[in-house]
Design a protein around this motif. Structure first.
Motif, PDB file in Angstrom:
ATOM      1  N   VAL A  26     -58.682  40.369   3.771  1.00  0.00           N
ATOM      2  CA  VAL A  26     -58.164  39.305   4.637  1.00  0.00           C
ATOM      3  C   VAL A  26     -58.163  37.959   3.923  1.00  0.00           C
ATOM      4  O   VAL A  26     -57.206  37.174   4.027  1.00  0.00           O
ATOM      5  N   LEU A  27     -59.234  37.688   3.181  1.00  0.00           N
ATOM      6  CA  LEU A  27     -59.327  36.398   2.474  1.00  0.00           C
ATOM      7  C   LEU A  27     -58.142  36.215   1.525  1.00  0.00           C
ATOM      8  O   LEU A  27     -57.553  35.134   1.444  1.00  0.00           O
ATOM      9  N   ASP A  28     -57.773  37.297   0.834  1.00  0.00           N
ATOM     10  CA  ASP A  28     -56.662  37.226  -0.122  1.00  0.00           C
ATOM     11  C   ASP A  28     -55.321  37.068   0.596  1.00  0.00           C
ATOM     12  O   ASP A  28     -54.449  36.311   0.153  1.00  0.00           O
ATOM     13  N   ALA A  29     -55.161  37.802   1.709  1.00  0.00           N
ATOM     14  CA  ALA A  29     -53.901  37.708   2.465  1.00  0.00           C
ATOM     15  C   ALA A  29     -53.733  36.295   3.021  1.00  0.00           C
ATOM     16  O   ALA A  29     -52.630  35.734   3.001  1.00  0.00           O
ATOM     17  N   ALA A  30     -54.826  35.706   3.503  1.00  0.00           N
ATOM     18  CA  ALA A  30     -54.756  34.343   4.035  1.00  0.00           C
ATOM     19  C   ALA A  30     -54.413  33.364   2.916  1.00  0.00           C
ATOM     20  O   ALA A  30     -53.585  32.468   3.077  1.00  0.00           O
ATOM     21  N   PHE A  31     -55.017  33.563   1.760  1.00  0.00           N
ATOM     22  CA  PHE A  31     -54.780  32.677   0.621  1.00  0.00           C
ATOM     23  C   PHE A  31     -53.305  32.727   0.205  1.00  0.00           C
ATOM     24  O   PHE A  31     -52.681  31.710  -0.102  1.00  0.00           O
ATOM     25  N   ARG A  32     -52.739  33.944   0.230  1.00  0.00           N
ATOM     26  CA  ARG A  32     -51.297  34.096  -0.092  1.00  0.00           C
ATOM     27  C   ARG A  32     -50.448  33.280   0.875  1.00  0.00           C
ATOM     28  O   ARG A  32     -49.380  32.790   0.537  1.00  0.00           O
ATOM     29  N   ALA A  33     -50.937  33.187   2.127  1.00  0.00           N
ATOM     30  CA  ALA A  33     -50.201  32.422   3.152  1.00  0.00           C
ATOM     31  C   ALA A  33     -50.602  30.944   3.140  1.00  0.00           C
ATOM     32  O   ALA A  33     -50.301  30.219   4.081  1.00  0.00           O
ATOM     33  N   ARG A  34     -51.292  30.535   2.074  1.00  0.00           N
ATOM     34  CA  ARG A  34     -51.719  29.133   1.891  1.00  0.00           C
ATOM     35  C   ARG A  34     -52.701  28.678   2.963  1.00  0.00           C
ATOM     36  O   ARG A  34     -52.675  27.529   3.398  1.00  0.00           O
ATOM     37  N   ILE A  35     -53.518  29.604   3.423  1.00  0.00           N
ATOM     38  CA  ILE A  35     -54.578  29.257   4.378  1.00  0.00           C
ATOM     39  C   ILE A  35     -55.908  29.464   3.656  1.00  0.00           C
ATOM     40  O   ILE A  35     -56.190  30.576   3.180  1.00  0.00           O
ATOM     41  N   ASN A  36     -56.683  28.396   3.556  1.00  0.00           N
ATOM     42  CA  ASN A  36     -57.947  28.471   2.820  1.00  0.00           C
ATOM     43  C   ASN A  36     -59.088  28.760   3.791  1.00  0.00           C
ATOM     44  O   ASN A  36     -59.718  27.841   4.306  1.00  0.00           O
ATOM     45  N   LEU A  37     -59.331  30.030   4.050  1.00  0.00           N
ATOM     46  CA  LEU A  37     -60.459  30.385   4.919  1.00  0.00           C
ATOM     47  C   LEU A  37     -61.759  29.978   4.233  1.00  0.00           C
ATOM     48  O   LEU A  37     -61.814  29.905   2.990  1.00  0.00           O
ATOM     49  N   PRO A  38     -62.822  29.716   5.030  1.00  0.00           N
ATOM     50  CA  PRO A  38     -64.105  29.362   4.407  1.00  0.00           C
ATOM     51  C   PRO A  38     -64.526  30.448   3.413  1.00  0.00           C
ATOM     52  O   PRO A  38     -64.447  31.640   3.736  1.00  0.00           O
ATOM     53  N   MET A  39     -64.948  30.070   2.236  1.00  0.00           N
ATOM     54  CA  MET A  39     -65.404  31.047   1.237  1.00  0.00           C
ATOM     55  C   MET A  39     -66.169  30.321   0.144  1.00  0.00           C
ATOM     56  O   MET A  39     -66.026  29.111  -0.035  1.00  0.00           O
ATOM     57  N   ASP A  40     -66.953  31.085  -0.588  1.00  0.00           N
ATOM     58  CA  ASP A  40     -67.635  30.516  -1.745  1.00  0.00           C
ATOM     59  C   ASP A  40     -67.602  31.515  -2.888  1.00  0.00           C
ATOM     60  O   ASP A  40     -66.882  31.337  -3.860  1.00  0.00           O
ATOM     61  N   CYS A  41     -68.332  32.631  -2.713  1.00  0.00           N
ATOM     62  CA  CYS A  41     -68.444  33.575  -3.837  1.00  0.00           C
ATOM     63  C   CYS A  41     -67.264  34.543  -3.923  1.00  0.00           C
ATOM     64  O   CYS A  41     -66.953  35.049  -4.983  1.00  0.00           O
ATOM     65  N   SER A  42     -66.631  34.838  -2.813  1.00  0.00           N
ATOM     66  CA  SER A  42     -65.603  35.875  -2.654  1.00  0.00           C
ATOM     67  C   SER A  42     -66.081  37.244  -3.143  1.00  0.00           C
ATOM     68  O   SER A  42     -65.297  38.103  -3.515  1.00  0.00           O
ATOM     69  N   ASP A  43     -67.390  37.436  -3.101  1.00  0.00           N
ATOM     70  CA  ASP A  43     -67.973  38.644  -3.675  1.00  0.00           C
ATOM     71  C   ASP A  43     -68.996  39.319  -2.764  1.00  0.00           C
ATOM     72  O   ASP A  43     -69.754  40.160  -3.213  1.00  0.00           O
ATOM     73  N   GLY A  44     -69.038  38.914  -1.493  1.00  0.00           N
ATOM     74  CA  GLY A  44     -69.973  39.566  -0.574  1.00  0.00           C
ATOM     75  C   GLY A  44     -71.418  39.153  -0.765  1.00  0.00           C
ATOM     76  O   GLY A  44     -72.329  39.911  -0.412  1.00  0.00           O
TER      77      GLY A  44
END
Ligand code: FES
Length: 340
Positions: A26-44
């Motif tokens: 989901v984080l990647d799909a949102a990023f593709r749509a130019r939506i920056n969901l809260p994230m830091d490590c992107s690694d769980g």
């Protein structure tokens, strides 16, 4: 390749829909749509991307650590968007504003296709959207710009998502800006809309539903009923539709049609006025059958004017009624205080 529709509902009520490819996070799909969901490590590892999945099937895998998402959190519906791979359409509540995620409301144009007056009570407004059908969750609303006024008013969709013809049930307000415009609105007139918005929307259906509507607060339930019918929902759904006067009960034929389309749907209408000739008088709370409460194993949705919503909530509290979930929306005739 298949893809899924993911609704991101931000804490300011703005909803954006993104397409998530099969196997994509989901984080990647949102990023593709130019939506920056809260994230830091992107690694769980950090837990910064924690959100709540309101509905839908998904896989979280096992590549994240307990500090980022505990089993209890997972079992309560929390997810890490950097790990979440949808397996169907999902709705995700994001604990951040749309602004913080570098996104905002969508704007779209539409043309009036029908204006149906229901005496002095309400207007059914139908619009044809010019581009693709707007995505929204059943129960949500949009802001409609009132042509020539510089103002907008908020209305829940009464039509189901996925249609280019959208409809609204609008309460008539004497001298109200939208009501005044609707008196002369004609098919072919252009309007602009912003949305969808709102956290009052149908969640995953896992138990019987009780819908309580007051006046034109019926609108979001018409949208929900259509979605439930299309999904061939087998759960019991009971709607109680209350109005002040007999002639305020509008679109009852639309409700009636769901007796055929939804196998376990029932409804009743109630009128508050003592002058009414209606067989059921009083408030919606006086006409809730015990079986519709299902010993508390029920999800309750309530929409109406503020005094009605407050009275129903008080009734539930005073009577110790604790449904599994309780969702409500107060509709107010004016979007901005002090303006008609
Ligand atoms: Fe760190 Fe998802 S971004 S756990």
């Amino acid at each position: 390749m298949s893809s899924y529709n993911i609704a991101l509902n931000f804490e300011d009520g703005v909803t954006r829909f993104v397409e998530c490819n099969a196997g994509e996070k989901v984080l990647d799909a949102a990023f593709r749509a130019r939506i920056n969901l809260p994230m830091d490590c992107s690694d769980g590892v950090c837990g910064t991307c924690k959100c709540r999945a309101e509905s839908g099937q998904y896989d979280l895998g096992d590549d994240y650590i307990e500090d980022a998402l505990s089993d209890d959190e997972k079992n309560s519906g929390l997810v890490l968007t950097c790990q979440m791979v949808p397996q169907g359409d999902c709705v995700i509540a994001v604990p951040a504003s749309s602004h913080a995620c570098k996104t905002g409301q969508s704007r779209f144009a539409a043309t009036v296709s029908k204006v149906e007056q229901h005496n002095d009570a309400a207007v059914v407004l139908e619009l044809e959207v010019e581009a693709t059908a707007p995505a929204f969750l059943p129960g949500q609303y949009v802001n409609i710009d009132v042509p020539g006024s510089g103002l907008h008013r908020s209305y829940s969709f009464s039509s189901a998502p996925g249609e280019s013809r959208i409809s609204f049930l609008i309460k008539k307000i004497p001298n109200g800006v939208m009501s005044t415009w609707l008196e002369s609105a004609q098919p072919g007139n252009k309007v602009e809309l912003t949305g969808p918005l709102g956290s009052f929307y149908l969640r995953a259906v896992q138990r019987p539903l009780l819908f309580l509507a007051g006046g034109t607060g019926l609108a979001p339930f018409l949208s929900m009923l259509e979605v439930l019918a299309r999904a061939d929902t087998q759960q019991k759904v009971h709607l109680i539709y209350g109005a002040t006067r007999d002639l305020d009960l509008v679109q009852v034929d639309a409700i009636e049609s769901y007796l055929e389309k939804l196998p376990n749907f029932t409804y009743s209408t109630v009128v508050a006025s003592t002058d009414s000739a209606h067989p059921r008088k009083g408030w919606v709370t006086q006409h809730i059958p015990a079986e519709a409460l299902n010993d508390g194993d029920v999800d309750v949705y309530l929409c109406g004017p503020p005094p009605m919503v407050d009275a129903v909530r008080k009734y539930f509290d005073d009577n110790g009624l604790k449904p599994n979930s309780f969702h409500y929306e107060k509709f107010t005739p004016n979007a901005a205080p002090g303006t008609p």
